[in-house]
Design a protein around this motif. Structure first.
Motif, PDB file in Angstrom:
ATOM      1  N   UNK A 188      -8.037  -1.663  -2.455  1.00 32.45           N
ATOM      2  CA  UNK A 188      -7.460  -0.953  -3.600  1.00 32.45           C
ATOM      3  C   UNK A 188      -6.526  -1.878  -4.384  1.00 32.45           C
ATOM      4  N   UNK A 189      -5.802  -2.753  -3.675  1.00 30.31           N
ATOM      5  CA  UNK A 189      -4.953  -3.727  -4.369  1.00 30.31           C
ATOM      6  C   UNK A 189      -5.805  -4.641  -5.247  1.00 30.31           C
ATOM      7  N   UNK A 190      -6.938  -5.078  -4.722  1.00 27.74           N
ATOM      8  CA  UNK A 190      -7.833  -5.932  -5.510  1.00 27.74           C
ATOM      9  C   UNK A 190      -8.390  -5.190  -6.719  1.00 27.74           C
TER      10      UNK A 190
ATOM     11  N   UNK B  73      -8.500  -4.265 -12.503  1.00 27.19           N
ATOM     12  CA  UNK B  73      -8.237  -3.398 -13.650  1.00 27.19           C
ATOM     13  C   UNK B  73      -7.287  -4.057 -14.632  1.00 27.19           C
ATOM     14  N   UNK B  74      -6.378  -4.882 -14.116  1.00 27.60           N
ATOM     15  CA  UNK B  74      -5.458  -5.630 -14.980  1.00 27.60           C
ATOM     16  C   UNK B  74      -6.069  -6.940 -15.463  1.00 27.60           C
TER      17      UNK B  74
ATOM     18  N   UNK C 160      -0.527   6.656   3.598  1.00 32.26           N
ATOM     19  CA  UNK C 160       0.824   6.148   3.858  1.00 32.26           C
ATOM     20  C   UNK C 160       0.974   4.722   3.341  1.00 32.26           C
ATOM     21  N   UNK C 161      -0.037   3.896   3.578  1.00 30.67           N
ATOM     22  CA  UNK C 161       0.027   2.497   3.134  1.00 30.67           C
ATOM     23  C   UNK C 161       0.062   2.409   1.611  1.00 30.67           C
ATOM     24  N   UNK C 162      -0.769   3.191   0.944  1.00 31.21           N
ATOM     25  CA  UNK C 162      -0.768   3.188  -0.521  1.00 31.21           C
ATOM     26  C   UNK C 162       0.577   3.659  -1.064  1.00 31.21           C
TER      27      UNK C 162
ATOM     28  N   UNK D  22       0.164  -6.469  -1.750  1.00 29.54           N
ATOM     29  CA  UNK D  22      -0.804  -6.829  -2.778  1.00 29.54           C
ATOM     30  C   UNK D  22      -0.181  -7.338  -4.061  1.00 29.54           C
ATOM     31  N   UNK D  23       0.982  -7.986  -3.959  1.00 30.56           N
ATOM     32  CA  UNK D  23       1.664  -8.507  -5.150  1.00 30.56           C
ATOM     33  C   UNK D  23       2.582  -7.511  -5.826  1.00 30.56           C
TER      34      UNK D  23
END
Length: 325
Positions: free
Chosen positions: A49-51, A56-57, A204-206, A250-251
């Motif tokens: 999901x981070x990728x 998307x950006x 939870x992680x998200x 994820x930055x």
């Protein structure tokens, strides 16, 4: 070159992680140790999901369409989220972070982020709101399921959705590849437990990665006038920790730099941080950076403070009940 090498490494690491989970799933068979595989998948789906967020950006490839395709394939096909829904929501957030009436991330859901929303809470919602700071992380166990429900609801809505059937098709393929085998090869109770653990870890992680970035920072009134730099910096919070925080989140630990330069790839955010700090000092704009644990404490305290608006120490219970009739 540095960007290409970095994302190639991340992609390879994730592919190996999924291969390991598939191998472990097959070898373990009918065993409750499968829940460890489920937890690992929750972590891997979040990293993907981070990728998708970075694609998307348009941070990963030089071509816009290539980034869009990657976000679609991995966001819908691997994570199971709707990229058209996410992109629309996230674009509005970046344009007006923490601005009342414009940032969808502070609109009321289960949690109230504004006093005026908290005071309207009734019934079970009111009970949750009064304790929402302490309940925040437990409630995140349901966020993974919520994200999937929101995706399907968006894609089945009557409004115009670009690429509706492509997105639905990718989510259907994901269901066939990931969810169906769990129920085919595991006993029913274990299958539900497997899916529940995976969704809980994912949620939870998200939530734990996105919540520290803005919650508890300045909230902008609807009519307030702020320049772009001040608006983005004053509403964002960085997380210290360097490389490990960058991998973990994820930055998103460089949230200030990400909001100022949303197209900047993850490997370059740390270098931009030094320039931004210097510029903030020159302009006398506060640059907020805390540890991860401190940020969670701030978020919990902020949500509890907002939740106080749902409490009235002078209210008679009978009057309260009559008012809701």
């Amino acid at each position: 070159m540095r960007t290409r090498v970095f994302y190639a490494f991340v992609g390879t690491a994730l592919a190996l992680g999924f291969a390991g989970c598939i191998t472990g799933f097959v070898m373990l068979g009918d065993s409750w140790f499968q829940l460890l595989i489920a937890a690992a998948l929750g972590i891997l789906f979040t990293q993907v999901a981070f990728l998708a967020h970075e694609a998307n950006h348009r941070q990963i490839f030089s071509s816009g369409p290539a980034n869009d395709r990657l976000a679609l394939w991995i966001g819908n096909g691997i994570v199971g989220m709707s990229q058209s829904w996410w992109a629309s929501k996230h674009t509005r957030h970046h344009a007006n972070p923490n601005r009342v009436g414009k940032d969808p991330d502070i609109e009321i859901d289960t949690i109230s982020f504004l006093d005026e929303d908290a005071v309207k809470a009734r019934g079970i919602q009111r009970w949750i709101t009064q304790r929402q700071g302490w309940l925040f992380f437990p409630l995140l166990t349901l966020e993974g399921l919520n994200l999937h429900v929101l995706a399907i609801r968006h894609l089945l809505s009557r409004g115009e959705v670009k690429g509706r059937w492509t997105e639905l098709g990718l989510i259907a393929v994901r269901f066939a590849v990931f969810v169906a085998p769990v129920f085919i090869f595991l006993p029913l109770g274990m299958a539900f437990a497997f899916l529940g653990v995976q969704l809980a870890v994912f949620g939870v992680y998200m939530g734990a990665s996105f919540a520290p970035n803005h919650k508890g920072m300045a909230v902008i009134a609807p009519g307030a006038k702020l320049d772009f730099f001040s608006k983005q910096v004053r509403t964002s919070r960085n997380i210290s920790g360097g490389w490990w925080a960058t991998w973990l989140m994820g930055g998103l630990n460089y949230q200030i730099e990400h909001h100022l330069f949303p197209n900047m790839p993850r490997p370059h955010l740390s270098r931009a941080r030094e320039i931004v700090i210097e510029h903030c000092t020159t302009l006398n704009v506060p640059y907020v950076e805390t540890t991860l644990l401190q940020s969670y404490g701030i978020v919990i305290a902020y949500l509890n403070r907002v939740g106080l608006a749902a409490r009235d120490p002078f209210e008679c219970p009978l009057t309260s009940a009559a008012r809701r009739v």
